[in-house]
Each structure stands twice: as C-alpha cells, then as structure tokens.
Design an enzyme around this catalytic site. Structure first.
Site, PDB file in Angstrom:
ATOM      1  N   GLY A  12       0.919  -1.309  -0.133  1.00 45.00           N
ATOM      2  CA  GLY A  12      -0.097  -0.003  -0.058  1.00 45.00           C
ATOM      3  C   GLY A  12       0.965   1.266   0.110  1.00 45.00           C
ATOM      4  N   ALA A 119      -2.101   3.553  16.990  1.00 49.30           N
ATOM      5  CA  ALA A 119      -1.953   4.976  16.876  1.00 49.30           C
ATOM      6  C   ALA A 119      -2.484   5.338  15.397  1.00 49.30           C
ATOM      7  CB  ALA A 119      -0.689   5.666  16.775  1.00 49.30           C
ATOM      8  N   ASN A 121      -2.309   8.269  14.121  1.00 51.24           N
ATOM      9  CA  ASN A 121      -1.306   9.256  13.737  1.00 51.24           C
ATOM     10  C   ASN A 121      -0.075   8.659  13.986  1.00 51.24           C
ATOM     11  OD1 ASN A 121       0.394  11.408  12.544  1.00 51.24           O
ATOM     12  ND2 ASN A 121      -1.391  12.364  11.898  1.00 51.24           N
ATOM     13  N   HIS A 152      -7.742  15.483   3.518  1.00 51.53           N
ATOM     14  CA  HIS A 152      -7.008  14.230   3.029  1.00 51.53           C
ATOM     15  C   HIS A 152      -7.345  14.070   1.318  1.00 51.53           C
ATOM     16  CE1 HIS A 152      -6.533  13.124   7.150  1.00 51.53           C
ATOM     17  NE2 HIS A 152      -5.438  12.420   6.814  1.00 51.53           N
ATOM     18  N   LYS A 156      -8.761   8.443   0.065  1.00 47.51           N
ATOM     19  CA  LYS A 156      -8.946   7.915   1.669  1.00 47.51           C
ATOM     20  C   LYS A 156     -10.304   7.293   1.644  1.00 47.51           C
ATOM     21  CE  LYS A 156      -8.323   9.289   6.244  1.00 47.51           C
ATOM     22  NZ  LYS A 156      -7.731   8.093   6.781  1.00 47.51           N
ATOM     23  N   GLY A 162      -8.874   9.232  11.522  1.00 41.37           N
ATOM     24  CA  GLY A 162      -8.515   8.894  12.812  1.00 41.37           C
ATOM     25  C   GLY A 162      -8.051   9.652  13.677  1.00 41.37           C
TER      26      GLY A 162
END
Ligand SMILES: NC(=O)c1ccc[n+]([C@@H]2O[C@H](COP(=O)([O-])OP(=O)(O)OC[C@H]3O[C@@H](n4cnc5c(N)ncnc54)[C@H](OP(=O)(O)O)[C@@H]3O)[C@@H](O)[C@H]2O)c1
Length: 263
Positions: A12, A119, A121, A152, A156, A162
């Site tokens: 990805g 997380a 981020n 974004h 996305k 998030g």
C-alpha cells in the site's frame, strides 16, 4: 541487531514508504503481507517498491519469523493480525485507521498478551499536538468553541480521519466531556444555534493531500488555531519504525505514540 519486521499492507501507499525507509532505521522487512486476491501476491516486494527485486515474495500470511509486526492495511486484516501476533507472542504496531469499537475491544483483549502500539497518527508532530490541544482546551475553558477540520487525498476511504477523532478525544478530555455525546459531524440545513458542548468535526477530501488537521478554538473576539500538516508519508513511516523498535522492549499492554516518544 537489525530489527526483523513483518509488514501487513506492504504494497500500500504507506507500507511501501515503510519498506523503503526501513534500512535507514536499522530494520529489515522479512515478511510482506498483502490483501487476499491482491495483484502483488507471489511477486517480489521490490516490484511493488519500483526497485530491483529484493528476494522477498509478497504473501497472504506472514512468511518468516519476525521481531515485530507493523500493520498498516485495512480494518479487514485486523483480526488475522491479532490472532497471528498473540499466538506467536509478537509485539505489534497498528497504524490502520477506521477501526470499529468492537475492533478496539479486540485490541484491548490482545494487549493482555502482547505489547501493542496503536495510533491513528504515527507522526511526532501530531503526537505533540494531541497534548497541546488537551492543554489549550482545559486552560481556555468553556467560552471557546471547538471545531476540527481535516483534509486528506481523494482516495482515503474512512472519514473523519482517525487523527481528527483522536484530536476530538483530546479536546473532549480537556473539557471533561464524553466525545460520543459532544461530536457534531458536519452541519447541514436548519441545525439551530451551536450547542456550547459541541465538538464540530469536518472532513475535506480531494487531490493528493497527505494529511492536514486544524483545531479551531473560537472565543469571543479571539480565536486560536492549532494545526499540523504532513508533507509526505515519511513522517508516518518513520514513526511506525520508531514505534516498532520501542514496542519490542515492552511488556504486554496497549501503548500510544506519546508513550513511544516519551511525551
Ligand atoms: N496511523 C497513521 O499514521 C497512518 C498514516 C497514513 C495512513 N494510515 C492508514 O493506514 C492504512 C493504509 O493506508 P494506505 O494509504 O497505505 O492505504 P492503501 O494504499 O489502500 O494500502 C492498504 C494496503 O493494505 C492491503 N490490504 C487491504 N486489505 C488487506 C487485508 N485484508 N489483509 C492484508 N492486506 C490488506 C492493500 O492491498 P491491495 O493493494 O492489494 O488492496 C494495500 O496494500 C489506512 O487505514 C490508512 O488510513 C495510517
């Protein structure tokens, strides 16, 4: 000793950057996992990276012993990743976003057995921003309305990001609110006046924006803006690699990037 990594979502956008930067951080990808049915399965990871072949074949399941697994794929992969890591007692870094409440409960359960950094981020800047937002909201008090705007790229899949949710959680903590009752996702039509305890969350999508987040604190005759812009995915990739080196040394439990960075 070089950190041997399993990477889920290796082909990805973020996975490719992690794989490319791993050698700079004394880490090596020794297992590369892609989606069942992915066009990359059975091919050399070097092809996915646009590099010469590296001898690592992309597979549907972990293909080698690793020190740590990094998962930056899709919520669909989560259960398989957790089962694999718990069974083999492998520390885990989870960067996938768009997880459900039930999936967070799965992570909590797995964290009784293995150390997990989760997380939304992985960047240093956002990890800092989370603390700043909580502090600012607490200091300014209820006279300042809280609105969060994120942007974004057009590809996305989940919204809001998030990170926007994590920022909203930080703001809610600062104000002593439960986010579930305070979150206001966008506004349309005759919505009436803004409620004092609302936390507005707004998602912009388009172009190639890597990740912009802005927390607006709107008071009487003054306003503050706390923000972060990621310029490329390397900030998340370096954070993931740093978290991987850190989580390897930890006892079972669930950890945040703030703990990784000692903030
Ligand atoms: N925490 C952070 O700091 C941070 C930063 C950026 C992105 N993210 C998140 O990381 C995730 C990946 O982002 P991205 O931009 O790299 O997305 P992406 O380009 O769509 O890559 C997702 C990768 O996961 C693979 N995949 C999908 N389902 C899978 C499954 N069931 N099992 C194994 N692999 C699977 C995909 O394979 P195919 O290509 O074959 O479909 C692809 O290689 C998203 O959740 C994104 O929001 C997190």
């Amino acid at each position: 000793m070089t950190l041997a990594l399993g990477l889920v979502g290796a082909t990805g956008r973020l996975g490719r950057v992690i794989a490319a930067l791993a050698p700079e951080e004394d880490a090596a990808i020794v297992s590369a996992v892609a989606r069942p049915g992915s066009r990359w399965l059975g091919r050399d990871l070097g092809d996915a990276l646009g590099q010469s072949p590296c001898g690592l074949i992309v597979s549907e399941q972990r293909s080698a012993e690793v020190h740590v697994v990094i998962d930056v794929s899709s919520p669909d992969a989560l259960t398989q990743t957790l089962v694999d890591c718990v069974y083999e007692r492998i520390p885990l870094v989870l960067g996938t976003t768009g997880l459900s409440d039930a999936q967070h409960a799965e992570i909590d359960a797995a964290a009784h057995e293995i150390p997990i950094v989760q997380a939304y981020n992985l960047s240093l800047g956002v990890s800092l921003l989370l603390g700043l937002v909580e502090q600012a909201v607490r200091a300014l008090g209820p006279g300042f309305d809280i609105e969060i705007v994120e942007a974004h790229h057009r590809r996305k899949k989940d919204a809001p990001s998030g990170t926007a949710l994590a920022l909203a959680e930080a703001a809610a903590r600062g104000r002593g609110l439960a986010l579930a009752g305070a979150a206001q996702h966008g506004r349309q039509g005759l919505v009436g006046e803004r409620g004092a305890s609302e936390i507005g969350i707004h998602a912009v999508r388009g172009g190639t924006v890597v990740g912009d987040h802005q927390v607006l604190l709107l008071g009487n005759s003054e306003r503050l803006s706390l923000g972060h812009q990621a310029e490329d995915r390397s900030v998340f990739a370096r954070g993931a690699l740093r978290a991987a080196a850190w989580v390897r040394e930890q006892a079972p439990g669930r950890y945040t990037m703030r703990q990784v960075l000692g903030l």
